[in-house]
Design a protein around this motif. Structure first.
Motif, short mmCIF file in Angstrom:
data_model
loop_
_atom_site.label_atom_id
_atom_site.label_comp_id
_atom_site.label_asym_id
_atom_site.label_seq_id
_atom_site.Cartn_x
_atom_site.Cartn_y
_atom_site.Cartn_z
N GLU A 172 56.86 7.96 -28.74
CA GLU A 172 55.59 8.69 -28.80
C GLU A 172 54.37 7.92 -28.30
OE1 GLU A 172 55.49 10.12 -32.79
OE2 GLU A 172 57.29 11.35 -32.52
N GLU A 173 54.58 6.85 -27.55
CA GLU A 173 53.48 6.15 -26.86
C GLU A 173 53.94 5.90 -25.44
OE1 GLU A 173 50.50 5.58 -27.88
OE2 GLU A 173 50.67 5.95 -30.04
N ASP A 174 53.17 6.37 -24.45
CA ASP A 174 53.68 6.34 -23.07
C ASP A 174 53.69 4.97 -22.42
OD1 ASP A 174 51.05 5.83 -22.24
OD2 ASP A 174 50.70 7.85 -21.49
N ASP A 175 53.11 3.95 -23.08
CA ASP A 175 53.16 2.60 -22.53
C ASP A 175 54.21 1.75 -23.24
OD1 ASP A 175 51.90 2.36 -24.96
OD2 ASP A 175 50.33 0.99 -24.24
N PHE A 450 62.04 6.20 -24.46
CA PHE A 450 60.64 6.27 -24.02
C PHE A 450 60.21 7.73 -24.07
CE2 PHE A 450 63.33 6.82 -20.35
CZ PHE A 450 62.71 7.78 -19.57
N GLY A 451 58.91 7.97 -23.88
CA GLY A 451 58.41 9.35 -23.94
C GLY A 451 56.92 9.40 -23.73
N PRO A 452 56.33 10.60 -23.78
CA PRO A 452 54.88 10.76 -23.62
C PRO A 452 54.15 10.44 -24.92
CG PRO A 452 55.87 12.88 -23.98
CD PRO A 452 57.01 11.89 -23.94
N THR A 453 52.84 10.36 -24.85
CA THR A 453 52.04 10.06 -26.04
C THR A 453 51.89 11.32 -26.90
OG1 THR A 453 50.83 8.29 -24.94
CG2 THR A 453 49.78 9.31 -26.85
N ILE A 454 52.35 11.21 -28.14
CA ILE A 454 52.26 12.27 -29.13
C ILE A 454 51.60 11.69 -30.37
CG2 ILE A 454 53.57 13.85 -30.61
CD1 ILE A 454 55.78 13.76 -28.43
N SER A 459 52.91 16.77 -38.69
CA SER A 459 51.76 17.35 -39.38
C SER A 459 51.13 18.41 -38.48
CB SER A 459 50.72 16.27 -39.70
OG SER A 459 49.89 16.01 -38.59
N PRO A 460 50.29 19.30 -39.06
CA PRO A 460 49.61 20.30 -38.23
C PRO A 460 48.60 19.70 -37.25
CG PRO A 460 49.69 21.01 -40.51
CD PRO A 460 50.12 19.57 -40.49
N ASP A 461 48.36 18.40 -37.34
CA ASP A 461 47.49 17.73 -36.37
C ASP A 461 48.26 17.22 -35.15
OD1 ASP A 461 45.16 18.05 -37.90
OD2 ASP A 461 45.63 16.30 -39.10
N GLU A 462 49.55 17.53 -35.08
CA GLU A 462 50.38 17.07 -33.96
C GLU A 462 49.79 17.54 -32.63
OE1 GLU A 462 54.98 17.33 -32.28
OE2 GLU A 462 54.36 18.57 -33.98
N ARG A 463 49.77 16.63 -31.66
CA ARG A 463 49.23 16.95 -30.34
C ARG A 463 49.88 16.04 -29.30
NH1 ARG A 463 46.30 14.03 -33.70
NH2 ARG A 463 45.06 12.25 -33.01
N VAL A 464 49.95 16.51 -28.07
CA VAL A 464 50.54 15.74 -26.99
C VAL A 464 49.54 15.65 -25.84
CG1 VAL A 464 51.71 17.78 -26.01
CG2 VAL A 464 52.53 15.48 -25.46
N SER A 465 49.45 14.47 -25.24
CA SER A 465 48.50 14.23 -24.16
C SER A 465 49.02 14.83 -22.85
CB SER A 465 48.28 12.72 -23.99
OG SER A 465 47.69 12.43 -22.76
N ILE A 466 48.19 15.62 -22.20
CA ILE A 466 48.56 16.27 -20.93
C ILE A 466 48.76 15.23 -19.83
CG2 ILE A 466 47.78 17.89 -19.14
CD1 ILE A 466 46.19 19.30 -21.46
N SER A 467 47.82 14.30 -19.71
CA SER A 467 47.94 13.28 -18.67
C SER A 467 49.13 12.38 -18.94
CB SER A 467 46.65 12.44 -18.61
OG SER A 467 46.36 11.83 -19.86
#
Length: 486
Positions: A172-175, A450-454, A459-467
Protein backbone atom coordinates in the motif's frame (compact mmCIF):
# COMPACT_ATOMS: atom_id res chain seq x y z
CA UNK A 1 -20.27 8.98 -9.42
CA UNK A 2 -18.73 5.74 -10.64
CA UNK A 3 -18.87 6.93 -14.27
CA UNK A 4 -16.22 9.55 -13.40
CA UNK A 5 -13.89 6.77 -12.23
CA UNK A 6 -14.03 5.11 -15.65
CA UNK A 7 -12.50 8.19 -17.30
CA UNK A 8 -9.32 8.06 -15.20
CA UNK A 9 -6.02 6.85 -16.64
CA UNK A 10 -5.11 4.09 -17.09
CA UNK A 11 -8.68 3.46 -18.25
CA UNK A 12 -8.17 -0.28 -18.60
CA UNK A 13 -7.41 -0.57 -14.87
CA UNK A 14 -10.03 1.87 -13.55
CA UNK A 15 -12.77 0.30 -15.67
CA UNK A 16 -11.96 -3.12 -14.27
CA UNK A 17 -11.95 -1.65 -10.75
CA UNK A 18 -15.37 -0.12 -11.33
CA UNK A 19 -16.67 -3.45 -12.68
CA UNK A 20 -15.29 -5.27 -9.64
CA UNK A 21 -16.70 -2.75 -7.15
CA UNK A 22 -20.19 -3.35 -8.50
CA UNK A 23 -19.99 -6.91 -7.11
CA UNK A 24 -20.50 -7.66 -3.38
CA UNK A 25 -17.38 -9.43 -2.07
CA UNK A 26 -17.30 -9.70 1.70
CA UNK A 27 -14.85 -12.18 3.18
CA UNK A 28 -16.44 -15.64 3.44
CA UNK A 29 -19.30 -14.44 1.19
CA UNK A 30 -17.46 -14.38 -2.14
CA UNK A 31 -19.93 -16.42 -4.20
CA UNK A 32 -20.86 -13.51 -6.47
CA UNK A 33 -17.32 -12.31 -7.08
CA UNK A 34 -16.09 -15.86 -7.74
CA UNK A 35 -18.82 -16.26 -10.39
CA UNK A 36 -17.89 -12.84 -11.79
CA UNK A 37 -14.23 -13.82 -12.12
CA UNK A 38 -14.96 -17.23 -13.62
CA UNK A 39 -17.17 -15.62 -16.25
CA UNK A 40 -14.46 -13.06 -16.99
CA UNK A 41 -11.80 -15.71 -17.65
CA UNK A 42 -14.07 -17.90 -19.75
CA UNK A 43 -15.26 -14.92 -21.79
CA UNK A 44 -11.62 -14.26 -22.72
CA UNK A 45 -11.26 -17.88 -23.83
CA UNK A 46 -8.55 -18.52 -21.24
CA UNK A 47 -8.06 -21.62 -19.13
CA UNK A 48 -10.06 -20.84 -15.98
CA UNK A 49 -10.08 -22.97 -12.83
CA UNK A 50 -12.04 -22.78 -9.59
CA UNK A 51 -10.28 -24.91 -6.97
CA UNK A 52 -12.08 -26.70 -4.16
CA UNK A 53 -11.35 -23.83 -1.73
CA UNK A 54 -12.87 -21.19 -4.01
CA UNK A 55 -9.74 -19.60 -5.47
CA UNK A 56 -9.88 -18.68 -9.15
CA UNK A 57 -6.88 -19.35 -11.42
CA UNK A 58 -6.75 -17.98 -14.98
CA UNK A 59 -3.87 -18.92 -17.29
CA UNK A 60 -2.72 -16.82 -20.25
CA UNK A 61 0.08 -17.93 -22.62
CA UNK A 62 3.17 -15.82 -23.17
CA UNK A 63 3.10 -13.20 -25.90
CA UNK A 64 5.33 -13.65 -28.95
CA UNK A 65 9.01 -13.48 -28.04
CA UNK A 66 8.44 -14.14 -24.32
CA UNK A 67 7.91 -17.90 -24.49
CA UNK A 68 11.33 -18.65 -22.94
CA UNK A 69 10.85 -16.37 -19.93
CA UNK A 70 9.98 -17.75 -16.49
CA UNK A 71 6.24 -18.09 -15.90
CA UNK A 72 4.80 -15.50 -13.52
CA UNK A 73 2.00 -15.82 -10.96
CA UNK A 74 0.12 -12.52 -10.58
CA UNK A 75 -1.72 -12.71 -7.27
CA UNK A 76 -4.35 -10.64 -5.44
CA UNK A 77 -7.31 -11.44 -3.20
CA UNK A 78 -10.95 -11.05 -4.19
CA UNK A 79 -12.51 -10.21 -0.82
CA UNK A 80 -12.68 -6.78 0.80
CA UNK A 81 -13.34 -5.46 4.29
CA UNK A 82 -16.91 -4.20 4.66
CA UNK A 83 -17.00 -1.21 7.02
CA UNK A 84 -19.28 1.84 7.02
CA UNK A 85 -19.91 4.88 9.14
CA UNK A 86 -22.78 4.44 11.59
CA UNK A 87 -24.85 7.13 9.86
CA UNK A 88 -24.28 5.70 6.36
CA UNK A 89 -27.23 3.79 4.91
CA UNK A 90 -25.71 1.07 2.77
CA UNK A 91 -26.24 -2.66 2.18
CA UNK A 92 -22.97 -4.36 1.23
CA UNK A 93 -24.85 -7.53 0.28
CA UNK A 94 -26.78 -5.86 -2.54
CA UNK A 95 -25.12 -2.54 -3.42
CA UNK A 96 -22.00 -1.70 -5.36
CA UNK A 97 -19.46 0.65 -3.80
CA UNK A 98 -20.26 4.32 -4.47
CA UNK A 99 -17.00 6.03 -5.50
CA UNK A 100 -16.00 9.63 -6.14
CA UNK A 101 -12.90 11.65 -7.01
CA UNK A 102 -11.37 14.06 -4.50
CA UNK A 103 -8.27 15.68 -5.96
CA UNK A 104 -5.68 12.93 -6.45
CA UNK A 105 -7.75 10.40 -4.51
CA UNK A 106 -10.57 8.01 -5.24
CA UNK A 107 -12.77 7.52 -2.19
CA UNK A 108 -16.05 5.83 -1.26
CA UNK A 109 -19.19 7.46 0.07
CA UNK A 110 -19.16 6.51 3.76
CA UNK A 111 -17.85 2.96 3.28
CA UNK A 112 -14.64 1.13 2.64
CA UNK A 113 -13.47 1.51 -0.96
CA UNK A 114 -12.15 -1.96 -1.72
CA UNK A 115 -8.89 -0.69 -3.20
CA UNK A 116 -7.41 -3.26 -0.82
CA UNK A 117 -7.01 -5.49 -2.82
CA UNK A 118 -9.28 -4.46 -5.66
CA UNK A 119 -6.63 -2.36 -7.40
CA UNK A 120 -4.40 -5.43 -7.65
CA UNK A 121 -7.28 -7.53 -8.98
CA UNK A 122 -8.18 -4.84 -11.52
CA UNK A 123 -4.59 -4.57 -12.77
CA UNK A 124 -4.38 -8.33 -13.29
CA UNK A 125 -7.72 -8.35 -15.11
CA UNK A 126 -6.49 -5.59 -17.42
CA UNK A 127 -3.36 -7.60 -18.23
CA UNK A 128 -5.39 -10.73 -18.94
CA UNK A 129 -7.71 -8.84 -21.27
CA UNK A 130 -5.02 -6.91 -23.15
CA UNK A 131 -3.93 -7.90 -26.65
CA UNK A 132 -0.93 -5.55 -26.69
CA UNK A 133 0.88 -5.91 -23.32
CA UNK A 134 4.07 -7.97 -23.57
CA UNK A 135 4.48 -10.63 -20.90
CA UNK A 136 5.67 -14.18 -20.17
CA UNK A 137 3.22 -16.98 -19.42
CA UNK A 138 0.88 -15.79 -16.68
CA UNK A 139 -1.10 -17.55 -13.99
CA UNK A 140 -3.53 -15.13 -12.39
CA UNK A 141 -4.27 -16.32 -8.86
CA UNK A 142 -7.31 -14.70 -7.23
CA UNK A 143 -7.57 -15.94 -3.66
CA UNK A 144 -10.57 -15.72 -1.35
CA UNK A 145 -10.99 -14.83 2.33
CA UNK A 146 -7.66 -13.07 2.78
CA UNK A 147 -9.07 -10.57 5.24
CA UNK A 148 -10.58 -12.94 7.80
CA UNK A 149 -8.39 -16.01 7.88
CA UNK A 150 -6.46 -16.37 4.62
CA UNK A 151 -8.26 -19.64 4.05
CA UNK A 152 -7.93 -19.26 0.27
CA UNK A 153 -4.15 -19.21 0.41
CA UNK A 154 -4.15 -21.95 3.03
CA UNK A 155 -6.37 -24.15 0.87
CA UNK A 156 -4.33 -23.82 -2.33
CA UNK A 157 -2.67 -27.18 -2.85
CA UNK A 158 0.90 -27.71 -3.95
CA UNK A 159 1.41 -28.57 -7.61
CA UNK A 160 -1.50 -26.46 -8.89
CA UNK A 161 0.66 -23.46 -9.82
CA UNK A 162 3.36 -23.80 -12.46
CA UNK A 163 4.91 -20.32 -12.22
CA UNK A 164 8.40 -19.73 -10.84
CA UNK A 165 7.92 -16.11 -9.77
CA UNK A 166 5.03 -14.66 -7.77
CA UNK A 167 4.14 -10.97 -7.89
CA UNK A 168 1.73 -10.19 -5.03
CA UNK A 169 -0.02 -6.87 -5.79
CA UNK A 170 -1.16 -6.08 -2.25
CA UNK A 171 1.26 -3.51 -0.82
CA UNK A 172 0.00 0.00 0.00
CA UNK A 173 2.91 2.41 -0.57
CA UNK A 174 4.05 2.87 -4.16
CA UNK A 175 7.71 3.47 -3.27
CA UNK A 176 7.98 0.23 -1.29
CA UNK A 177 8.95 -3.26 -2.36
CA UNK A 178 7.88 -5.76 0.27
CA UNK A 179 9.91 -8.87 1.02
CA UNK A 180 8.36 -10.01 4.32
CA UNK A 181 5.26 -9.81 6.51
CA UNK A 182 3.82 -10.74 9.87
CA UNK A 183 1.98 -13.89 10.74
CA UNK A 184 -1.14 -13.80 12.85
CA UNK A 185 -3.50 -15.66 15.15
CA UNK A 186 -7.12 -15.07 16.17
CA UNK A 187 -7.80 -15.09 19.91
CA UNK A 188 -11.33 -15.42 21.22
CA UNK A 189 -12.24 -15.16 24.90
CA UNK A 190 -15.76 -16.12 25.93
CA UNK A 191 -17.79 -16.90 29.02
CA UNK A 192 -21.32 -16.87 30.29
CA UNK A 193 -22.67 -15.06 33.31
CA UNK A 194 -25.81 -14.85 35.40
CA UNK A 195 -28.00 -11.87 34.67
CA UNK A 196 -29.29 -9.95 37.68
CA UNK A 197 -32.29 -7.71 38.12
CA UNK A 198 -31.61 -3.99 38.14
CA UNK A 199 -31.01 -2.50 41.59
CA UNK A 200 -33.82 -0.33 42.89
CA UNK A 201 -33.76 3.40 42.23
CA UNK A 202 -31.53 3.00 39.15
CA UNK A 203 -31.11 5.34 36.19
CA UNK A 204 -29.87 4.10 32.82
CA UNK A 205 -27.44 5.65 30.34
CA UNK A 206 -26.42 4.89 26.81
CA UNK A 207 -22.69 5.58 26.50
CA UNK A 208 -21.38 6.11 22.96
CA UNK A 209 -17.82 6.26 21.68
CA UNK A 210 -17.47 7.08 17.99
CA UNK A 211 -15.68 9.32 15.47
CA UNK A 212 -12.36 7.46 15.69
CA UNK A 213 -10.27 6.95 12.57
CA UNK A 214 -10.08 3.18 12.77
CA UNK A 215 -7.81 1.60 10.20
CA UNK A 216 -5.80 -1.50 9.42
CA UNK A 217 -4.90 -3.41 12.58
CA UNK A 218 -1.48 -4.22 11.16
CA UNK A 219 -0.38 -1.34 8.95
CA UNK A 220 -1.83 1.36 11.26
CA UNK A 221 -1.19 -0.22 14.67
CA UNK A 222 1.95 1.87 15.31
CA UNK A 223 0.13 5.19 14.88
CA UNK A 224 -1.33 5.29 18.39
CA UNK A 225 -4.91 5.54 17.12
CA UNK A 226 -7.77 5.31 19.57
CA UNK A 227 -9.33 1.90 20.15
CA UNK A 228 -13.06 2.29 20.90
CA UNK A 229 -13.12 -0.88 23.00
CA UNK A 230 -10.28 0.28 25.24
CA UNK A 231 -11.74 3.77 25.60
CA UNK A 232 -15.18 2.38 26.45
CA UNK A 233 -13.75 0.00 29.02
CA UNK A 234 -11.89 2.86 30.65
CA UNK A 235 -15.17 4.75 31.03
CA UNK A 236 -16.97 1.70 32.41
CA UNK A 237 -14.18 0.85 34.82
CA UNK A 238 -14.12 4.39 36.18
CA UNK A 239 -17.91 4.45 36.55
CA UNK A 240 -17.85 1.19 38.46
CA UNK A 241 -15.03 2.27 40.75
CA UNK A 242 -16.57 5.65 41.55
CA UNK A 243 -20.34 5.03 41.40
CA UNK A 244 -20.98 1.30 41.32
CA UNK A 245 -21.95 1.41 37.61
CA UNK A 246 -23.52 -1.83 36.37
CA UNK A 247 -23.27 -3.05 32.79
CA UNK A 248 -26.27 -4.30 30.85
CA UNK A 249 -24.85 -4.40 27.30
CA UNK A 250 -21.67 -3.52 25.41
CA UNK A 251 -21.27 -3.66 21.64
CA UNK A 252 -17.94 -2.42 20.30
CA UNK A 253 -15.85 -2.90 17.16
CA UNK A 254 -16.45 -5.30 14.30
CA UNK A 255 -13.74 -7.14 12.37
CA UNK A 256 -10.52 -8.48 13.85
CA UNK A 257 -8.36 -6.75 11.27
CA UNK A 258 -9.93 -3.31 11.77
CA UNK A 259 -9.02 -1.00 14.66
CA UNK A 260 -12.43 -0.43 16.32
CA UNK A 261 -13.95 2.99 15.66
CA UNK A 262 -17.20 2.75 17.62
CA UNK A 263 -18.63 1.26 20.81
CA UNK A 264 -21.96 1.54 22.60
CA UNK A 265 -22.94 0.47 26.11
CA UNK A 266 -26.11 0.43 28.22
CA UNK A 267 -25.38 0.88 31.92
CA UNK A 268 -27.18 1.79 35.14
CA UNK A 269 -26.20 3.61 38.33
CA UNK A 270 -28.06 4.57 41.48
CA UNK A 271 -30.15 7.65 40.77
CA UNK A 272 -28.61 9.41 43.76
CA UNK A 273 -25.29 9.61 41.84
CA UNK A 274 -26.80 11.17 38.71
CA UNK A 275 -25.21 14.64 39.03
CA UNK A 276 -21.89 13.39 40.33
CA UNK A 277 -21.67 10.75 37.62
CA UNK A 278 -22.39 13.30 34.89
CA UNK A 279 -19.71 15.62 36.26
CA UNK A 280 -17.11 12.85 36.61
CA UNK A 281 -17.94 11.41 33.18
CA UNK A 282 -17.48 14.81 31.52
CA UNK A 283 -14.18 15.29 33.33
CA UNK A 284 -12.85 11.93 32.17
CA UNK A 285 -14.16 12.51 28.65
CA UNK A 286 -12.26 15.81 28.48
CA UNK A 287 -9.08 14.07 29.63
CA UNK A 288 -9.41 11.31 27.01
CA UNK A 289 -10.14 13.78 24.22
CA UNK A 290 -7.11 15.82 25.24
CA UNK A 291 -4.93 12.72 25.11
CA UNK A 292 -6.10 11.97 21.57
CA UNK A 293 -6.70 15.49 20.23
CA UNK A 294 -3.81 15.39 17.75
CA UNK A 295 -4.57 12.08 16.10
CA UNK A 296 -8.30 11.65 16.84
CA UNK A 297 -9.80 15.16 16.52
CA UNK A 298 -13.29 13.80 15.76
CA UNK A 299 -13.55 11.58 18.84
CA UNK A 300 -17.11 11.81 20.18
CA UNK A 301 -18.11 10.51 23.63
CA UNK A 302 -21.54 10.92 25.21
CA UNK A 303 -23.65 9.54 28.05
CA UNK A 304 -27.37 10.02 27.56
CA UNK A 305 -30.21 8.99 29.84
CA UNK A 306 -32.14 6.10 28.29
CA UNK A 307 -34.80 3.52 29.10
CA UNK A 308 -34.00 1.09 31.88
CA UNK A 309 -32.86 -2.33 30.66
CA UNK A 310 -34.29 -5.48 32.25
CA UNK A 311 -31.04 -6.96 33.59
CA UNK A 312 -27.37 -6.27 34.32
CA UNK A 313 -24.24 -8.41 34.51
CA UNK A 314 -23.40 -10.44 37.55
CA UNK A 315 -21.26 -8.13 39.70
CA UNK A 316 -18.29 -10.46 40.12
CA UNK A 317 -18.09 -11.26 36.40
CA UNK A 318 -18.36 -7.58 35.51
CA UNK A 319 -15.43 -6.71 37.77
CA UNK A 320 -13.30 -9.50 36.32
CA UNK A 321 -14.06 -8.67 32.68
CA UNK A 322 -13.50 -4.92 32.99
CA UNK A 323 -10.20 -5.51 34.78
CA UNK A 324 -9.14 -8.07 32.19
CA UNK A 325 -9.92 -5.68 29.34
CA UNK A 326 -7.98 -2.95 31.13
CA UNK A 327 -4.97 -5.25 31.55
CA UNK A 328 -5.09 -6.89 28.09
CA UNK A 329 -2.42 -5.51 25.79
CA UNK A 330 -3.56 -3.48 22.80
CA UNK A 331 -1.24 -1.93 20.22
CA UNK A 332 2.49 -2.41 19.62
CA UNK A 333 4.04 -5.06 21.88
CA UNK A 334 7.56 -5.08 20.44
CA UNK A 335 9.44 -3.31 17.66
CA UNK A 336 11.81 -5.34 15.50
CA UNK A 337 15.42 -5.12 16.66
CA UNK A 338 16.57 -6.20 13.20
CA UNK A 339 14.61 -3.94 10.83
CA UNK A 340 14.26 -0.22 11.52
CA UNK A 341 10.72 1.09 12.17
CA UNK A 342 9.14 -2.36 11.73
CA UNK A 343 6.53 -3.44 14.28
CA UNK A 344 7.43 -6.99 15.25
CA UNK A 345 4.51 -7.97 17.49
CA UNK A 346 1.13 -6.35 18.23
CA UNK A 347 -2.45 -7.02 19.30
CA UNK A 348 -5.78 -5.49 18.33
CA UNK A 349 -8.69 -5.84 20.78
CA UNK A 350 -11.12 -5.80 17.90
CA UNK A 351 -14.53 -6.82 19.21
CA UNK A 352 -16.25 -6.72 22.60
CA UNK A 353 -19.80 -8.03 22.88
CA UNK A 354 -21.56 -8.29 26.26
CA UNK A 355 -25.24 -9.02 26.79
CA UNK A 356 -27.89 -11.69 27.32
CA UNK A 357 -25.65 -13.63 29.67
CA UNK A 358 -22.67 -13.91 27.33
CA UNK A 359 -19.27 -12.23 26.95
CA UNK A 360 -17.24 -12.45 23.74
CA UNK A 361 -13.90 -10.70 23.17
CA UNK A 362 -12.08 -11.04 19.84
CA UNK A 363 -8.44 -10.14 19.20
CA UNK A 364 -5.97 -10.42 16.35
CA UNK A 365 -2.34 -10.88 17.38
CA UNK A 366 0.35 -10.37 14.75
CA UNK A 367 4.09 -10.99 14.72
CA UNK A 368 6.87 -11.47 12.21
CA UNK A 369 8.53 -13.75 14.77
CA UNK A 370 6.66 -16.94 15.64
CA UNK A 371 7.90 -17.00 19.23
CA UNK A 372 6.73 -13.40 19.69
CA UNK A 373 3.26 -14.35 18.44
CA UNK A 374 3.14 -17.21 20.93
CA UNK A 375 4.42 -15.03 23.79
CA UNK A 376 1.77 -12.33 23.37
CA UNK A 377 -0.96 -14.94 22.75
CA UNK A 378 -0.06 -16.62 26.03
CA UNK A 379 -0.17 -13.27 27.85
CA UNK A 380 -3.66 -12.55 26.51
CA UNK A 381 -4.83 -16.06 27.27
CA UNK A 382 -3.62 -15.69 30.84
CA UNK A 383 -5.37 -12.39 31.53
CA UNK A 384 -8.71 -13.55 30.09
CA UNK A 385 -8.58 -16.93 31.82
CA UNK A 386 -8.04 -15.13 35.12
CA UNK A 387 -11.41 -13.47 34.43
CA UNK A 388 -13.04 -16.87 34.00
CA UNK A 389 -13.08 -16.92 30.19
CA UNK A 390 -12.50 -19.88 27.94
CA UNK A 391 -9.84 -18.83 25.42
CA UNK A 392 -9.52 -20.32 21.94
CA UNK A 393 -6.81 -19.83 19.32
CA UNK A 394 -7.74 -20.16 15.64
CA UNK A 395 -6.76 -19.06 12.15
CA UNK A 396 -3.03 -19.10 12.81
CA UNK A 397 -0.91 -18.35 9.76
CA UNK A 398 2.84 -17.95 9.30
CA UNK A 399 4.82 -14.85 8.50
CA UNK A 400 6.89 -14.42 5.36
CA UNK A 401 10.61 -14.45 6.09
CA UNK A 402 12.52 -11.79 4.09
CA UNK A 403 14.95 -12.99 1.41
CA UNK A 404 17.33 -10.13 0.64
CA UNK A 405 19.00 -12.29 -2.03
CA UNK A 406 15.81 -12.81 -4.03
CA UNK A 407 16.53 -12.66 -7.81
CA UNK A 408 13.19 -10.96 -8.56
CA UNK A 409 13.95 -8.36 -5.88
CA UNK A 410 17.05 -7.36 -7.81
CA UNK A 411 14.98 -7.01 -10.98
CA UNK A 412 12.43 -4.77 -9.25
CA UNK A 413 15.03 -2.54 -7.59
CA UNK A 414 16.83 -1.97 -10.87
CA UNK A 415 13.62 -1.38 -12.84
CA UNK A 416 12.20 1.03 -10.22
CA UNK A 417 15.43 3.04 -10.17
CA UNK A 418 15.49 3.31 -13.96
CA UNK A 419 11.86 4.37 -14.22
CA UNK A 420 11.60 6.82 -11.33
CA UNK A 421 15.18 8.04 -10.75
CA UNK A 422 15.19 7.06 -7.08
CA UNK A 423 15.82 4.01 -4.98
CA UNK A 424 12.76 2.09 -3.72
CA UNK A 425 12.27 1.28 -0.06
CA UNK A 426 12.82 -2.43 0.52
CA UNK A 427 10.67 -3.31 3.53
CA UNK A 428 8.82 -5.93 5.50
CA UNK A 429 5.31 -5.04 6.71
CA UNK A 430 3.24 -5.71 9.80
CA UNK A 431 0.25 -6.83 7.78
CA UNK A 432 -0.62 -10.36 6.76
CA UNK A 433 0.31 -11.02 3.14
CA UNK A 434 -0.43 -14.37 1.57
CA UNK A 435 3.15 -14.95 0.44
CA UNK A 436 4.18 -16.70 3.68
CA UNK A 437 1.28 -19.16 3.41
CA UNK A 438 1.73 -19.79 -0.31
CA UNK A 439 5.42 -20.36 0.29
CA UNK A 440 4.67 -23.39 2.46
CA UNK A 441 3.46 -25.38 -0.56
CA UNK A 442 5.66 -23.55 -3.08
CA UNK A 443 8.98 -23.14 -1.23
CA UNK A 444 11.03 -22.64 -4.42
CA UNK A 445 8.84 -19.84 -5.79
CA UNK A 446 10.52 -16.41 -5.78
CA UNK A 447 8.05 -13.93 -4.26
CA UNK A 448 7.74 -10.16 -4.03
CA UNK A 449 4.96 -7.71 -3.17
CA UNK A 450 4.22 -4.16 -4.37
CA UNK A 451 1.23 -1.95 -5.17
CA UNK A 452 -0.20 1.58 -5.40
CA UNK A 453 -0.56 3.97 -2.47
CA UNK A 454 -3.68 3.22 -0.42
CA UNK A 455 -4.50 5.06 2.80
CA UNK A 456 -7.00 4.21 5.52
CA UNK A 457 -7.53 0.59 4.50
CA UNK A 458 -10.20 -1.29 6.49
CA UNK A 459 -12.00 1.96 7.34
CA UNK A 460 -14.50 4.27 5.59
CA UNK A 461 -11.58 6.68 5.11
CA UNK A 462 -9.96 4.25 2.65
CA UNK A 463 -8.66 5.99 -0.47
CA UNK A 464 -6.29 5.28 -3.35
CA UNK A 465 -4.03 7.77 -5.11
CA UNK A 466 -4.82 8.25 -8.81
CA UNK A 467 -1.27 9.26 -9.74
CA UNK A 468 0.05 6.32 -7.75
CA UNK A 469 -2.10 3.88 -9.73
CA UNK A 470 -0.55 5.29 -12.90
CA UNK A 471 2.91 4.76 -11.44
CA UNK A 472 2.03 1.25 -10.26
CA UNK A 473 0.65 0.30 -13.68
CA UNK A 474 3.75 1.54 -15.50
CA UNK A 475 6.00 -0.32 -13.03
CA UNK A 476 4.03 -3.57 -13.41
CA UNK A 477 4.16 -3.56 -17.21
CA UNK A 478 7.89 -2.87 -17.24
CA UNK A 479 8.52 -5.69 -14.77
CA UNK A 480 6.69 -8.12 -17.03
CA UNK A 481 8.95 -7.13 -19.90
CA UNK A 482 12.04 -7.85 -17.80
CA UNK A 483 11.27 -11.26 -16.35
CA UNK A 484 14.41 -13.45 -16.60
CA UNK A 485 14.87 -16.38 -18.96
CA UNK A 486 14.00 -19.89 -17.79
Amino acid sequence: MNSEIRTLEPKEVWNKFADLNAVPRASKKEEQVIAFMLAFGKQLGLETINDETGNVIIRKPATTGFENRKAVVLQSHLDMVHQKNSETIFDFATQGIEMFIDGDWVKANGTTLGADNGMGVAAIMAILESKTIQHPAIEALFTIDEETGMTGAMGLKGGVLQGQILLNLDTEEDDEIDIGCAGGIDITAARSYTEETIPENSIAYKITVKGLNGGHSGMDIHRGLGNANKIMNRLLFNGFEEFGLRISKVDGGSLRNAIPRESEAIVVIDRVHHDAFAFEFNQLTSIIKKEFKTIEPSLFITAEVTDLPETVMNLGVQEGITKALYAAHNGVYRMSPDMEDLVETSNNIARVKIGEGKVKIMCLTRSSVESGKIDLSNALQSVFELAGCEVNFSGSYPGWKPNVNSPILKVLIEKYSQLFNEEPQVVACHAGLECGILGQNYPEMDMISFGPTIKGAHSPDERVSISSVQKFWKFTLEILKDIPQK
